[in-house]
Design an enzyme around this catalytic site. Structure first.
Site, PDB file in Angstrom:
ATOM      1  CG  ASN A  64      -6.802  -0.687   0.817  1.00 43.93           C
ATOM      2  OD1 ASN A  64      -6.079  -0.170  -0.030  1.00 43.93           O
ATOM      3  ND2 ASN A  64      -6.328  -1.260   1.909  1.00 43.93           N
ATOM      4  CB  CYS A  69      -0.976   0.000   1.169  1.00 44.43           C
ATOM      5  SG  CYS A  69      -2.168  -1.333   1.025  1.00 44.43           S
ATOM      6  CG  HIS A 121      -3.269   3.586   1.908  1.00 49.51           C
ATOM      7  ND1 HIS A 121      -3.593   3.280   0.603  1.00 49.51           N
ATOM      8  CD2 HIS A 121      -3.430   2.435   2.617  1.00 49.51           C
ATOM      9  CE1 HIS A 121      -3.919   2.002   0.535  1.00 49.51           C
ATOM     10  NE2 HIS A 121      -3.833   1.474   1.738  1.00 49.51           N
TER      11      HIS A 121
HETATM   12  N1  COA Z   1     -18.424  -8.668   8.756  1.00 46.37           N
HETATM   13  C1  COA Z   1     -18.894  -8.977   9.959  1.00 46.37           C
HETATM   14  N2  COA Z   1     -18.120  -9.316  10.996  1.00 46.37           N
HETATM   15  C2  COA Z   1     -16.799  -9.348  10.792  1.00 46.37           C
HETATM   16  C3  COA Z   1     -16.219  -9.033   9.537  1.00 46.37           C
HETATM   17  C4  COA Z   1     -17.096  -8.697   8.494  1.00 46.37           C
HETATM   18  N3  COA Z   1     -16.655  -8.361   7.279  1.00 46.37           N
HETATM   19  N4  COA Z   1     -14.884  -9.136   9.662  1.00 46.37           N
HETATM   20  C5  COA Z   1     -14.611  -9.495  10.909  1.00 46.37           C
HETATM   21  N5  COA Z   1     -15.758  -9.641  11.598  1.00 46.37           N
HETATM   22  C6  COA Z   1     -15.940 -10.016  12.999  1.00 46.37           C
HETATM   23  C7  COA Z   1     -14.800 -10.831  13.543  1.00 46.37           C
HETATM   24  O1  COA Z   1     -14.964 -12.186  13.230  1.00 46.37           O
HETATM   25  C8  COA Z   1     -14.899 -10.551  15.012  1.00 46.37           C
HETATM   26  O2  COA Z   1     -15.884 -11.372  15.559  1.00 46.37           O
HETATM   27  P1  COA Z   1     -15.716 -12.002  17.040  1.00 46.37           P
HETATM   28  O3  COA Z   1     -15.659 -10.809  17.959  1.00 46.37           O
HETATM   29  O4  COA Z   1     -16.937 -12.826  17.187  1.00 46.37           O
HETATM   30  O5  COA Z   1     -14.445 -12.773  17.003  1.00 46.37           O
HETATM   31  C9  COA Z   1     -15.392  -9.118  15.086  1.00 46.37           C
HETATM   32  O6  COA Z   1     -15.974  -8.840  13.794  1.00 46.37           O
HETATM   33  C10 COA Z   1     -14.320  -8.107  15.383  1.00 46.37           C
HETATM   34  O7  COA Z   1     -13.209  -8.384  14.529  1.00 46.37           O
HETATM   35  P2  COA Z   1     -11.938  -7.497  14.531  1.00 46.37           P
HETATM   36  O8  COA Z   1     -10.997  -7.991  13.482  1.00 46.37           O
HETATM   37  O9  COA Z   1     -11.416  -7.359  15.931  1.00 46.37           O
HETATM   38  O10 COA Z   1     -12.592  -6.122  14.056  1.00 46.37           O
HETATM   39  P3  COA Z   1     -11.959  -4.707  14.007  1.00 46.37           P
HETATM   40  O11 COA Z   1     -12.781  -3.774  14.787  1.00 46.37           O
HETATM   41  O12 COA Z   1     -10.481  -4.714  14.237  1.00 46.37           O
HETATM   42  O13 COA Z   1     -12.191  -4.303  12.472  1.00 46.37           O
HETATM   43  C11 COA Z   1     -10.928  -4.213  10.433  1.00 46.37           C
HETATM   44  C12 COA Z   1     -11.619  -5.098  11.460  1.00 46.37           C
HETATM   45  C13 COA Z   1     -10.307  -5.113   9.404  1.00 46.37           C
HETATM   46  C14 COA Z   1     -11.957  -3.306   9.801  1.00 46.37           C
HETATM   47  C15 COA Z   1      -9.867  -3.339  11.145  1.00 46.37           C
HETATM   48  O14 COA Z   1      -9.089  -4.122  12.014  1.00 46.37           O
HETATM   49  C16 COA Z   1      -8.962  -2.635  10.193  1.00 46.37           C
HETATM   50  O15 COA Z   1      -9.386  -1.846   9.369  1.00 46.37           O
HETATM   51  N6  COA Z   1      -7.665  -2.864  10.312  1.00 46.37           N
HETATM   52  C17 COA Z   1      -6.702  -2.263   9.414  1.00 46.37           C
HETATM   53  C18 COA Z   1      -6.816  -2.922   8.092  1.00 46.37           C
HETATM   54  C19 COA Z   1      -5.973  -2.293   7.086  1.00 46.37           C
HETATM   55  O16 COA Z   1      -5.709  -1.122   7.134  1.00 46.37           O
HETATM   56  N7  COA Z   1      -5.568  -3.103   6.122  1.00 46.37           N
HETATM   57  C20 COA Z   1      -4.894  -2.678   4.989  1.00 46.37           C
HETATM   58  C21 COA Z   1      -3.625  -1.986   5.319  1.00 46.37           C
HETATM   59  S1  COA Z   1      -2.959  -1.379   3.890  1.00 46.37           S
END
Ligand code: COA
Length: 334
Positions: free
Chosen positions: A290, A114, A260
């Protein structure tokens, strides 16, 4: 004359197929609300069968050349950043080279995920400042959709990504003009490589591609989302300030901040930390998801078309991504 590099033209290429959050709910256990609340994304663009990364890169390139009032023959080199290669080898830049009929100029693929566009920008800037080339095309291009796990098992990653390419033509300009790239700072931390990665196919495996990889779903990207989030909101402000300091520019002198587009919450947290007013920010993740290396040049192209970039304005670009990689650039537009 002392030379700098300036962006002479911008362009973008995104597929016309819109995939909404509601569409995703048909294929995996997720909800429109979950996706929008956690990431800000409402829809993204995914390619149609038959479309290729180089098609998107070509569209972005032709727009950037037209914007710069230049022809393909005016380019001296192509740098293309991607994490979603059209083929394992040669690099995607060679397929773009073919698609735009670039003669015999060199082309280089860059793999910095990214942050790839900013890595490309620094390399192109250095080549121009060193006098090696006069005009370098820098492209960020991704097709994520064909490599995602479109099932509940892949939902955390899959809902985030969109397909798209952006391009800029970087060209030599007299430093006395005052415009162009003022500073770029890049970083990496390879010890976190496995926190956001695509493990297979792998040349480190006994066989680069095998059935077991497919059965174990190792052919899909995986991510420690919270870990990535925490690092992004720390590293982005750090490197942004480092880049401003290098150019002796104060935060409130900057006219436009482009971040980004990984997660709107990340960008809001960075803006809050640095007390950047909303009027100086621009996001398109709501519409495009993204697009990794494509995100920043697409945003630049949209900013240019929307009249958000005026000659003499200071523009700051910042990214964070897999690797981990992070970086920032400061430009004086024009
Ligand atoms: N829909 C519904 N539920 C989802 C899901 C989706 N698409 N993806 C994950 N979940 C669930 C998980 O299974 C988890 O369930 P649990 O509590 O029963 O285990 C819950 O939601 C929380 O998951 P978590 O991963 O802790 O969520 P989060 O608040 O961290 O949000 C992201 C997830 C991916 C949105 C977030 O972590 C994020 O944006 N991180 C950075 C990603 C990024 O920038 N990536 C690219 C970098 S270039």
């Amino acid at each position: 004359m002392t030379v700098r590099s300036r962006i002479a033209g911008t362009g973008m290429g995104v597929p016309s197929r819109v995939v909404t959050n509601a569409d995703l709910t048909q294929w995996m256990d997720t909800s429109e609300e979950w996706i929008e609340q956690r990431t800000g994304i409402r829809e993204r663009r995914w390619i149609e069968p038959g479309q290729k990364p180089s098609d998107l890169a070509r569209e972005a390139t032709l727009q950037a050349l037209a914007d710069a009032e230049l022809e393909v023959r005016d380019l001296d080199c192509i740098l293309l950043a991607t994490l979603s290669a059209e083929h394992d080898f040669p690099g995607t830049s060679f397929f773009l080279h073919e698609a735009i009929d670039a003669g015999e100029i060199p082309c280089i693929d860059l793999r910095a995920q990214c942050s790839g566009f900013l890595y490309g920008l620094q390399m192109a800037d250095a080549l121009i400042v060193a006098g090696r080339y006069r005009r370098v095309l820098v492209v960020g291009c991704e097709v994520h959709s064909t490599g995602l796990d479109i099932s509940t098992a892949g939902r955390d990653v899959t809902v985030i990504f969109g397909d798209g390419a952006g391009a800029v033509v970087l060209e030599a300009v007299d430093e006395a003009a005052g415009t162009g790239v003022l500073s770029v700072r890049l970083h990496a931390e390879g010890k976190h490589a496995r926190r956001l990665w695509l493990e297979a196919p792998s040349s480190a495996a006994p066989q680069r591609v095998c059935q077991e990889m497919i059965d174990d779903r190792r052919i899909y990207p995986s991510m420690d989302g919270r870990f990535v989030f925490k690092h992004a909101v720390t590293r982005m402000p750090e490197v942004l300030m480092e880049t401003l300091d290098a150019a002796s520019v104060k935060l409130d002198e900057v006219d436009l901040f482009l971040f980004h587009q990984a997660n709107l919450r990340i960008n809001e947290a960075v803006a809050q930390k640095l007390e950047i007013p909303a009027s100086k920010l621009m996001n398109n993740i709501q519409r495009l998801g993204n697009c990794s290396a494509g995100a920043l040049p697409i945003l630049l192209a949209e900013a240019s078309r929307e009249g958000r970039l005026e000659k003499g304005q200071l523009v700051s670009l910042t990214a964070f991504g897999s690797g981990f990689t992070w970086g920032s650039a400061l430009l004086r537009w024009g």
